[in-house]
Design a protein around this motif. Structure first.
Motif, PDB file in Angstrom:
ATOM      1  N   LEU A  80      10.335 -15.765   6.710  1.00  0.00           N
ATOM      2  CA  LEU A  80      10.303 -14.886   5.542  1.00  0.00           C
ATOM      3  C   LEU A  80      11.286 -13.742   5.745  1.00  0.00           C
ATOM      4  O   LEU A  80      11.383 -13.182   6.844  1.00  0.00           O
ATOM      5  CB  LEU A  80       8.911 -14.310   5.343  1.00  0.00           C
ATOM      6  N   GLN A  81      11.997 -13.373   4.692  1.00  0.00           N
ATOM      7  CA  GLN A  81      12.920 -12.246   4.759  1.00  0.00           C
ATOM      8  C   GLN A  81      12.706 -11.339   3.560  1.00  0.00           C
ATOM      9  O   GLN A  81      12.782 -11.791   2.410  1.00  0.00           O
ATOM     10  CB  GLN A  81      14.372 -12.722   4.793  1.00  0.00           C
ATOM     11  N   ARG A  82      12.416 -10.058   3.822  1.00  0.00           N
ATOM     12  CA  ARG A  82      12.276  -9.106   2.722  1.00  0.00           C
ATOM     13  C   ARG A  82      13.650  -8.721   2.210  1.00  0.00           C
ATOM     14  O   ARG A  82      14.528  -8.320   2.980  1.00  0.00           O
ATOM     15  CB  ARG A  82      11.518  -7.855   3.180  1.00  0.00           C
ATOM     16  N   LYS A  83      13.847  -8.807   0.879  1.00  0.00           N
ATOM     17  CA  LYS A  83      15.150  -8.500   0.279  1.00  0.00           C
ATOM     18  C   LYS A  83      15.205  -7.049  -0.198  1.00  0.00           C
ATOM     19  O   LYS A  83      16.165  -6.347   0.059  1.00  0.00           O
ATOM     20  CB  LYS A  83      15.423  -9.448  -0.896  1.00  0.00           C
ATOM     21  N   ASN A  84      14.174  -6.613  -0.932  1.00  0.00           N
ATOM     22  CA  ASN A  84      14.122  -5.238  -1.411  1.00  0.00           C
ATOM     23  C   ASN A  84      12.715  -4.939  -1.930  1.00  0.00           C
ATOM     24  O   ASN A  84      11.835  -5.812  -1.923  1.00  0.00           O
ATOM     25  CB  ASN A  84      15.179  -4.969  -2.494  1.00  0.00           C
ATOM     26  N   ALA A  85      12.524  -3.711  -2.400  1.00  0.00           N
ATOM     27  CA  ALA A  85      11.240  -3.296  -2.952  1.00  0.00           C
ATOM     28  C   ALA A  85      11.474  -2.143  -3.920  1.00  0.00           C
ATOM     29  O   ALA A  85      12.488  -1.435  -3.817  1.00  0.00           O
ATOM     30  CB  ALA A  85      10.282  -2.873  -1.843  1.00  0.00           C
ATOM     31  N   ILE A  86      10.543  -1.953  -4.861  1.00  0.00           N
ATOM     32  CA  ILE A  86      10.668  -0.848  -5.809  1.00  0.00           C
ATOM     33  C   ILE A  86       9.401   0.009  -5.768  1.00  0.00           C
ATOM     34  O   ILE A  86       8.328  -0.446  -5.393  1.00  0.00           O
ATOM     35  CB  ILE A  86      10.908  -1.332  -7.250  1.00  0.00           C
ATOM     36  N   LYS A  87       9.555   1.248  -6.193  1.00  0.00           N
ATOM     37  CA  LYS A  87       8.454   2.189  -6.308  1.00  0.00           C
ATOM     38  C   LYS A  87       8.198   2.461  -7.791  1.00  0.00           C
ATOM     39  O   LYS A  87       8.874   1.923  -8.666  1.00  0.00           O
ATOM     40  CB  LYS A  87       8.806   3.508  -5.617  1.00  0.00           C
ATOM     41  N   GLY A  88       7.178   3.299  -8.056  1.00  0.00           N
ATOM     42  CA  GLY A  88       7.009   3.825  -9.404  1.00  0.00           C
ATOM     43  C   GLY A  88       5.976   3.141 -10.263  1.00  0.00           C
ATOM     44  O   GLY A  88       5.946   3.372 -11.479  1.00  0.00           O
ATOM     45  N   ILE A  89       5.133   2.300  -9.678  1.00  0.00           N
ATOM     46  CA  ILE A  89       4.100   1.654 -10.481  1.00  0.00           C
ATOM     47  C   ILE A  89       2.808   1.565  -9.668  1.00  0.00           C
ATOM     48  O   ILE A  89       2.835   1.201  -8.492  1.00  0.00           O
ATOM     49  CB  ILE A  89       4.544   0.262 -10.977  1.00  0.00           C
ATOM     50  N   HIS A  90       1.689   1.924 -10.294  1.00  0.00           N
ATOM     51  CA  HIS A  90       0.385   1.898  -9.624  1.00  0.00           C
ATOM     52  C   HIS A  90      -0.204   0.491  -9.620  1.00  0.00           C
ATOM     53  O   HIS A  90      -0.283  -0.162 -10.655  1.00  0.00           O
ATOM     54  CB  HIS A  90      -0.602   2.813 -10.361  1.00  0.00           C
ATOM     55  N   ASN A  91      -0.627   0.032  -8.468  1.00  0.00           N
ATOM     56  CA  ASN A  91      -1.426  -1.194  -8.337  1.00  0.00           C
ATOM     57  C   ASN A  91      -0.911  -2.371  -9.174  1.00  0.00           C
ATOM     58  O   ASN A  91      -1.621  -2.897 -10.036  1.00  0.00           O
ATOM     59  CB  ASN A  91      -2.877  -0.906  -8.724  1.00  0.00           C
ATOM     60  N   PRO A  92       0.318  -2.821  -8.911  1.00  0.00           N
ATOM     61  CA  PRO A  92       0.815  -4.020  -9.603  1.00  0.00           C
ATOM     62  C   PRO A  92       0.216  -5.279  -8.986  1.00  0.00           C
ATOM     63  O   PRO A  92       0.891  -6.040  -8.287  1.00  0.00           O
ATOM     64  CB  PRO A  92       2.324  -3.933  -9.402  1.00  0.00           C
ATOM     65  N   SER A  93      -1.068  -5.502  -9.262  1.00  0.00           N
ATOM     66  CA  SER A  93      -1.813  -6.567  -8.590  1.00  0.00           C
ATOM     67  C   SER A  93      -1.558  -7.944  -9.196  1.00  0.00           C
ATOM     68  O   SER A  93      -1.994  -8.951  -8.637  1.00  0.00           O
ATOM     69  CB  SER A  93      -3.311  -6.266  -8.627  1.00  0.00           C
ATOM     70  N   TYR A  94      -0.853  -7.998 -10.326  1.00  0.00           N
ATOM     71  CA  TYR A  94      -0.449  -9.292 -10.882  1.00  0.00           C
ATOM     72  C   TYR A  94       0.888  -9.104 -11.586  1.00  0.00           C
ATOM     73  O   TYR A  94       1.061  -8.180 -12.394  1.00  0.00           O
ATOM     74  CB  TYR A  94      -1.491  -9.834 -11.873  1.00  0.00           C
ATOM     75  N   VAL A  95       1.848  -9.962 -11.265  1.00  0.00           N
ATOM     76  CA  VAL A  95       3.163  -9.929 -11.905  1.00  0.00           C
ATOM     77  C   VAL A  95       3.461 -11.310 -12.473  1.00  0.00           C
ATOM     78  O   VAL A  95       2.985 -12.328 -11.967  1.00  0.00           O
ATOM     79  CB  VAL A  95       4.266  -9.491 -10.919  1.00  0.00           C
ATOM     80  N   LEU A  96       4.248 -11.339 -13.541  1.00  0.00           N
ATOM     81  CA  LEU A  96       4.526 -12.599 -14.242  1.00  0.00           C
ATOM     82  C   LEU A  96       5.942 -12.576 -14.783  1.00  0.00           C
ATOM     83  O   LEU A  96       6.373 -11.612 -15.421  1.00  0.00           O
ATOM     84  CB  LEU A  96       3.526 -12.778 -15.396  1.00  0.00           C
ATOM     85  N   LEU A  97       6.652 -13.667 -14.550  1.00  0.00           N
ATOM     86  CA  LEU A  97       8.039 -13.797 -14.985  1.00  0.00           C
ATOM     87  C   LEU A  97       8.099 -14.444 -16.360  1.00  0.00           C
ATOM     88  O   LEU A  97       7.443 -15.464 -16.614  1.00  0.00           O
ATOM     89  CB  LEU A  97       8.804 -14.645 -13.972  1.00  0.00           C
TER      90      LEU A  97
END
Length: 344
Positions: free
Chosen positions: A30-47
């Motif tokens: 596994l390789q981490r590419k990047n990360a973002i801040k600024g959102i509380h508890n993004p416990s589910y994401v959908l494309l």
């Protein structure tokens, strides 16, 4: 083969909260590419199907939110709107990518948003508040909407608090939902959390019970789904508190997987030709609290919320046998994986 995926987490807005990772299925690295801040508890994401827009819940009480991100360059938050309920925990799209369904767990409601053709604008068009309670007085004191998905043109909604798959018909002109009398009652105390379907087994829905750790196999009979099998996903020797979490198929539909928090394991089931399940194997999730996992070719990535780590597991699609490959990728409170396109 290399895969990219987004990872949702429980995090404060000032912390890294949505991560982008790459998995090499040849090496299991596994390789981490990047990360973002600024959102509380993004416990589910959908494309979105156009892959230019990403949606995320902000799991908050008393009012949650739905955030919209642009992927034109890097991930960038465009705006967020109220989810019209407390603690939104799941997002789903209709078959055409025209409507977004938001499950509000704590308030026990489902919100429907209409999307513009690009998926960037979302407008609330309906809101369904469930009512009632279940057998378990601690966990089912009221409705708890946990998941939704469209099967054969019907929207089925897992309500953990009501022990029911509630059924709705979507009016595509108005975006309104109406009851179609195809709801499925699950056993008392079952606590339906998520379900899975696969095109290789039409006419079946596989539902995981969070409160019992069981899988209920539903088969369509004269237009209505009925329970034809109930099978445990827990180790025979396990004693103690447990909550089942994710349920997903391998790409070919031959193997079904369940994650359990408490036994901290992944269970595989071989799907027989008649659609019934046979236990394949049970493997450590490589940490504690595997809230979610995802399948990449013949590898599984498990998100262990309580030990702040990702684990990689390989499996056999013939036998369902699993083997822990690694568990050393540290990331705070990982809870959800959203796959992007594969890379050569």
């Amino acid at each position: 083969m290399k895969y990219e995926f987004y990872l949702g987490s429980y995090a404060a807005a000032g912390e890294d909260s949505i991560y982008k990772y790459e998995l090499d299925t040849e090496t299991g690295i596994l390789q981490r590419k990047n990360a973002i801040k600024g959102i509380h508890n993004p416990s589910y994401v959908l494309l979105h199907p156009n892959e230019k827009v990403l949606y995320s819940v902000e799991e908050l009480t008393p009012e949650g939110r739905v955030a919209v991100f642009s992927r034109d360059r890097m991930l960038e938050k465009v705006f967020s709107v109220s989810s019209e309920g407390a603690d939104p925990c799941h997002l789903a799209l209709d078959e055409n990518g025209e409507f977004l369904f938001v499950s509000n767990y704590t308030s026990g409601s489902l919100s429907v948003f209409r999307l513009d053709p690009d998926g960037r604008e979302i407008v609330l068009v309906d809101h369904k508040q469930h009512k009632g309670c279940g057998k378990n007085t601690e966990r089912q004191e009221g409705p708890h909407v946990h998941f939704s998905g469209i099967v054969d043109g019907i929207l089925y909604v897992c309500d953990l608090g009501l022990d029911c798959l509630v059924s709705y018909k979507l009016d595509r002109e108005t975006g309104k939902l109406s009851d179609v009398k195809k709801s499925v009652r699950l056993p008392d105390g079952f606590g339906p959390r998520h379900f899975a379907v696969n095109s290789t087994h039409p006419g079946f829905i596989y539902v995981v019970g969070e409160l019992t750790g069981e899988v209920a196999v539903l088969k369509k009979n004269e237009g209505v789904y009925e329970i034809v099998q109930k099978i445990s996903s827990l180790p025979a020797f396990f004693e103690g508190d447990n909550t089942a979490a994710a349920i997903k198929f391998s790409e070919d539909g031959k193997v079904l997987f369940i994650s359990n928090r408490g036994s901290d394991s992944i269970t595989s089931f071989i799907v027989l030709e008649n659609g019934m399940l046979e236990t394949g194997d049970i493997c450590s999730s490589g940490g504690k609290g595997p809230r979610d996992f995802e399948i990449f070719d013949k590898m599984i990535v498990a998100a262990n919320q309580y030990t702040d780590n990702l684990a990689v597991i390989k499996y056999s699609e013939d036998t369902g046998k699993m083997q822990l490959v690694s568990k050393n990728e540290e990331v705070p409170k990982p809870v959800m994986i959203q796959v992007l396109k594969r890379k050569n």
